[in-house]
Design an enzyme around this catalytic site. Structure first.
Site, PDB file in Angstrom:
ATOM      1  N   GLY A  37     -10.094  -1.123   1.370  1.00 32.56           N
ATOM      2  CA  GLY A  37     -11.113  -1.807   0.572  1.00 32.56           C
ATOM      3  C   GLY A  37     -11.256  -1.118  -0.784  1.00 32.56           C
ATOM      4  N   SER A 104      -4.278   2.536   1.645  1.00 31.74           N
ATOM      5  CA  SER A 104      -4.899   1.988   0.457  1.00 31.74           C
ATOM      6  C   SER A 104      -6.144   2.814   0.133  1.00 31.74           C
ATOM      7  CB  SER A 104      -5.188   0.499   0.669  1.00 31.74           C
ATOM      8  OG  SER A 104      -5.449  -0.152  -0.539  1.00 31.74           O
ATOM      9  N   TRP A 105      -7.326   2.199   0.074  1.00 35.67           N
ATOM     10  CA  TRP A 105      -8.549   2.975  -0.113  1.00 35.67           C
ATOM     11  C   TRP A 105      -8.730   3.988   1.024  1.00 35.67           C
ATOM     12  CZ3 TRP A 105     -12.170   5.121  -2.817  1.00 35.67           C
ATOM     13  CH2 TRP A 105     -13.335   5.572  -2.198  1.00 35.67           C
ATOM     14  N   ASP A 256       5.317  -2.707  -3.227  1.00 40.42           N
ATOM     15  CA  ASP A 256       3.853  -2.804  -3.167  1.00 40.42           C
ATOM     16  C   ASP A 256       3.325  -3.151  -4.555  1.00 40.42           C
ATOM     17  OD1 ASP A 256       1.091  -2.355  -2.970  1.00 40.42           O
ATOM     18  OD2 ASP A 256       1.346  -0.692  -1.557  1.00 40.42           O
ATOM     19  N   HIS A 284       2.322  -4.202   0.518  1.00 39.77           N
ATOM     20  CA  HIS A 284       1.146  -3.353   0.710  1.00 39.77           C
ATOM     21  C   HIS A 284       0.503  -3.489   2.085  1.00 39.77           C
ATOM     22  CE1 HIS A 284      -2.278  -0.983  -0.652  1.00 39.77           C
ATOM     23  NE2 HIS A 284      -3.108  -1.912  -0.211  1.00 39.77           N
TER      24      HIS A 284
END
Length: 307
Positions: A37, A104-105, A256, A284
């Site tokens: 996120g 990711s986050w 990605d 991704h």
């Protein structure tokens, strides 16, 4: 699908209550799973990367996300708060040291937590590296990725007046925090669609999502990005020496478009205990087959590590 043996709600202060679940072996090697996120929330899919006979998987929805409450809340919601929440959960659950698993986050947060508490981290599995830098935000929201997806970029820009398109994060911020829930929900969907459309190399993310989920995702992500992820620019690379003794596997899709491989390359370069695995024909998304297979291989390879 492995079902949790423990589900609970944990109060962490500031009015926030986190959804927490544990699955696998209660006496196994603990792995704290950090979702993406910011704003995504954890899902049952995230349990499948851990051998349930060997690992004790700890998943939780970060502040304002998923089943945590209050929903979509950004008050007292910063990277420092999330680091403190991980520490609170670690102590509450009786974990001395844990492995970290995040994409990711979630990779950003794993690195930030590990640098704050390196003595508490046994190993890390990171995917789709995002270092929270202005250059990365400029790539995705300032026209870089738009050069590959001009049609999707046009759709993302369409709800915003031409005179405001020079700063798309700020333009969406004004609307996602307008105080009008209907307007916030209306602008949340194109924010979500832009990211999901670029997440998978072959399979795009959902074009539609429940309004409640889209609003929480967009508000939290935009809140963090509008504040530079509450990190000093370049902080996670600058402070990498604090964690260079920790073994890590970095799984990165070669194509990605959300978090380009240069960040993973820079993170791994010179980190002797980190192995960068550039996955061919992959983007991704956690759900991409080659990405998932590589993450399972990474976790299987960590079997000898003890907390």
């Amino acid at each position: 699908m492995v079902e949790p043996y423990d589900r609970r709600t944990v109060e962490v202060g500031d009015g926030h209550h986190l959804h927490v679940e544990q699955s696998g072996n209660p006496d196994g090697v603990p792995v704290i799973v950090l979702h993406g996120g910011p704003g995504g929330g954890c899902s049952p899919y995230m349990r499948r990367f851990f051998d349930p006979a060997h690992y004790r998987a700890i998943l939780f929805d970060q502040r304002g996300c998923g089943r945590s409450r209050p929903h979509a809340e950004v008050t007292a919601n910063t990277t420092a708060h999330l680091i403190a929440d991980i520490e609170h959960l670690r102590r509450l659950l009786g974990v001395e040291r844990a492995m970290l698993f995040g994409g990711s986050w979630g990779a950003t947060l794993a690195l930030a937590y590990a640098q704050a508490h390196p003595e508490r981290v046994a190993a890390m599995a990171l995917r789709g590296v995002f270092l929270g830098r202005k250059s990365e935000l400029d790539w995705f929201y300032g026209g870089g990725a738009a050069q590959f997806f001009p049609d999707r970029w046009a759709e993302f820009q369409a709800p915003i007046p031409v005179e405001e398109r020079g700063d798309m994060i700020a333009a969406y911020h004004r609307r996602l925090f307008s105080g009008d829930p209907a307007q916030e929900a209306r602008f949340a969907l194109p924010w979500l669609i832009w990211e999901n459309a670029l997440a998978g190399l072959e399979i795009a993310g959902p074009g539609h999502a429940p309004a409640e989920y889209a609003r929480a995702f967009a508000r939290l992500e935009n809140h963090y990005f509008a504040h530079g992820c509450f990190l000093e620019d370049g902080q996670l690379l600058r402070d990498r020496p604090r964690i260079e003794h920790i073994p890590a596997v970095i799984v990165q899709g070669r194509y990605d478009m959300v978090c380009p491989p240069i960040s993973a390359w820079e993170l791994a370069d010179g980190w002797d205990r980190a192995e960068l695995r550039l996955v061919p024909a992959s983007g991704h998304a956690l759900s991409e087959p080659r990405i998932g297979a590589e993450l399972v291989r990474a976790m299987d390879g960590f079997r000898d590590i003890r907390p």
